[in-house]
Design a protein around this motif. Structure first.
Motif, PDB file in Angstrom:
ATOM      1  N   CYS A   5      -1.999   6.263 -18.396  1.00  0.00           N
ATOM      2  CA  CYS A   5      -2.221   6.273 -16.943  1.00  0.00           C
ATOM      3  C   CYS A   5      -2.812   4.959 -16.463  1.00  0.00           C
ATOM      4  CB  CYS A   5      -3.140   7.424 -16.552  1.00  0.00           C
ATOM      5  SG  CYS A   5      -2.381   9.037 -16.710  1.00  0.00           S
ATOM      6  N   GLN A   6      -3.720   4.386 -17.241  1.00  0.00           N
ATOM      7  CA  GLN A   6      -4.302   3.103 -16.856  1.00  0.00           C
ATOM      8  C   GLN A   6      -3.255   1.999 -16.893  1.00  0.00           C
ATOM      9  OE1 GLN A   6      -7.465   3.227 -19.777  1.00  0.00           O
ATOM     10  NE2 GLN A   6      -8.989   3.290 -18.157  1.00  0.00           N
ATOM     11  N   THR A   7      -2.401   2.039 -17.893  1.00  0.00           N
ATOM     12  CA  THR A   7      -1.362   1.022 -18.016  1.00  0.00           C
ATOM     13  C   THR A   7      -0.396   1.094 -16.840  1.00  0.00           C
ATOM     14  OG1 THR A   7      -1.520   1.071 -20.425  1.00  0.00           O
ATOM     15  CG2 THR A   7       0.487   0.148 -19.488  1.00  0.00           C
ATOM     16  N   VAL A   8       0.056   2.295 -16.513  1.00  0.00           N
ATOM     17  CA  VAL A   8       0.959   2.468 -15.368  1.00  0.00           C
ATOM     18  C   VAL A   8       0.237   2.050 -14.089  1.00  0.00           C
ATOM     19  CG1 VAL A   8       2.212   4.167 -13.969  1.00  0.00           C
ATOM     20  CG2 VAL A   8       2.368   4.241 -16.471  1.00  0.00           C
ATOM     21  N   GLY A   9      -1.013   2.432 -13.955  1.00  0.00           N
ATOM     22  CA  GLY A   9      -1.786   2.047 -12.777  1.00  0.00           C
ATOM     23  C   GLY A   9      -1.914   0.544 -12.634  1.00  0.00           C
ATOM     24  N   ASP A  10      -2.150  -0.134 -13.748  1.00  0.00           N
ATOM     25  CA  ASP A  10      -2.230  -1.601 -13.715  1.00  0.00           C
ATOM     26  C   ASP A  10      -0.908  -2.203 -13.255  1.00  0.00           C
ATOM     27  OD1 ASP A  10      -4.845  -1.559 -14.651  1.00  0.00           O
ATOM     28  OD2 ASP A  10      -4.288  -2.038 -16.727  1.00  0.00           O
ATOM     29  N   ARG A  11       0.187  -1.656 -13.749  1.00  0.00           N
ATOM     30  CA  ARG A  11       1.505  -2.174 -13.353  1.00  0.00           C
ATOM     31  C   ARG A  11       1.770  -1.934 -11.872  1.00  0.00           C
ATOM     32  NH1 ARG A  11       4.419   0.316 -18.594  1.00  0.00           N
ATOM     33  NH2 ARG A  11       3.728  -1.251 -20.088  1.00  0.00           N
ATOM     34  N   ILE A  12       1.369  -0.769 -11.381  1.00  0.00           N
ATOM     35  CA  ILE A  12       1.550  -0.464  -9.962  1.00  0.00           C
ATOM     36  C   ILE A  12       0.708  -1.419  -9.123  1.00  0.00           C
ATOM     37  CG2 ILE A  12       1.047   1.249  -8.154  1.00  0.00           C
ATOM     38  CD1 ILE A  12       1.929   3.403 -10.236  1.00  0.00           C
ATOM     39  N   ARG A  13      -0.549  -1.624  -9.514  1.00  0.00           N
ATOM     40  CA  ARG A  13      -1.421  -2.531  -8.769  1.00  0.00           C
ATOM     41  C   ARG A  13      -0.848  -3.950  -8.751  1.00  0.00           C
ATOM     42  NH1 ARG A  13      -5.781  -1.149 -10.839  1.00  0.00           N
ATOM     43  NH2 ARG A  13      -5.755  -2.564 -12.626  1.00  0.00           N
ATOM     44  N   ASP A  14      -0.380  -4.420  -9.904  1.00  0.00           N
ATOM     45  CA  ASP A  14       0.206  -5.762  -9.973  1.00  0.00           C
ATOM     46  C   ASP A  14       1.438  -5.882  -9.077  1.00  0.00           C
ATOM     47  OD1 ASP A  14      -1.771  -6.442 -11.795  1.00  0.00           O
ATOM     48  OD2 ASP A  14      -0.440  -6.295 -13.549  1.00  0.00           O
ATOM     49  N   ALA A  15       2.292  -4.855  -9.112  1.00  0.00           N
ATOM     50  CA  ALA A  15       3.507  -4.873  -8.291  1.00  0.00           C
ATOM     51  C   ALA A  15       3.162  -4.787  -6.810  1.00  0.00           C
ATOM     52  CB  ALA A  15       4.431  -3.727  -8.696  1.00  0.00           C
ATOM     53  N   ARG A  16       2.155  -3.984  -6.473  1.00  0.00           N
ATOM     54  CA  ARG A  16       1.729  -3.861  -5.069  1.00  0.00           C
ATOM     55  C   ARG A  16       1.227  -5.198  -4.550  1.00  0.00           C
ATOM     56  NH1 ARG A  16      -3.112  -3.695  -3.111  1.00  0.00           N
ATOM     57  NH2 ARG A  16      -4.166  -2.982  -5.001  1.00  0.00           N
ATOM     58  N   ARG A  17       0.387  -5.842  -5.351  1.00  0.00           N
ATOM     59  CA  ARG A  17      -0.151  -7.138  -4.941  1.00  0.00           C
ATOM     60  C   ARG A  17       0.957  -8.182  -4.820  1.00  0.00           C
ATOM     61  NH1 ARG A  17      -5.566  -7.141  -8.743  1.00  0.00           N
ATOM     62  NH2 ARG A  17      -6.823  -5.811  -7.389  1.00  0.00           N
ATOM     63  N   ALA A  18       1.891  -8.173  -5.781  1.00  0.00           N
ATOM     64  CA  ALA A  18       3.013  -9.123  -5.736  1.00  0.00           C
ATOM     65  C   ALA A  18       3.862  -8.908  -4.487  1.00  0.00           C
ATOM     66  CB  ALA A  18       3.866  -8.993  -6.999  1.00  0.00           C
ATOM     67  N   ALA A  19       3.920  -7.651  -4.021  1.00  0.00           N
ATOM     68  CA  ALA A  19       4.682  -7.339  -2.810  1.00  0.00           C
ATOM     69  C   ALA A  19       3.870  -7.620  -1.543  1.00  0.00           C
ATOM     70  CB  ALA A  19       5.111  -5.870  -2.836  1.00  0.00           C
ATOM     71  N   GLY A  20       2.618  -8.033  -1.705  1.00  0.00           N
ATOM     72  CA  GLY A  20       1.782  -8.359  -0.551  1.00  0.00           C
ATOM     73  C   GLY A  20       1.298  -7.140   0.213  1.00  0.00           C
TER      74      GLY A  20
END
Length: 73
Positions: A5-20
């Motif tokens: 769950c933490q790994t998926v969450g990190d990926r979501i956060r990174d993708a969200r930030r990359a999308a601005g």
């Protein structure tokens, strides 16, 4: 070692930030409260598959990229 769950969450956060996007904006786009987005990103909540699909679409990445397994995880 991070949990799944933490790994998926990190990926979501990174993708969200990359999308601005902020947590607030992503929440609006996917029909979830910003607190729900926060809990998902920090691995304290297990999102439904339906919500994961909406998040992936909103941040512009394939769902498989967010939930892929890796040998070292």
């Amino acid at each position: 070692m991070l949990t799944c769950c933490q790994t998926v969450g990190d990926r979501i956060r990174d993708a969200r930030r990359a999308a601005g996007l902020t947590q607030w904006r992503l929440g609006e786009m996917v029909g979830a409260d910003h607190k729900t987005i926060h809990r998902i990103e920090y691995g304290t909540s297990d999102p439904s598959l339906r919500l994961l699909f909406r998040i992936a679409r909103a941040v512009g990445v394939p769902l498989s990229e967010l939930v892929r397994e890796e040998d070292d995880e």
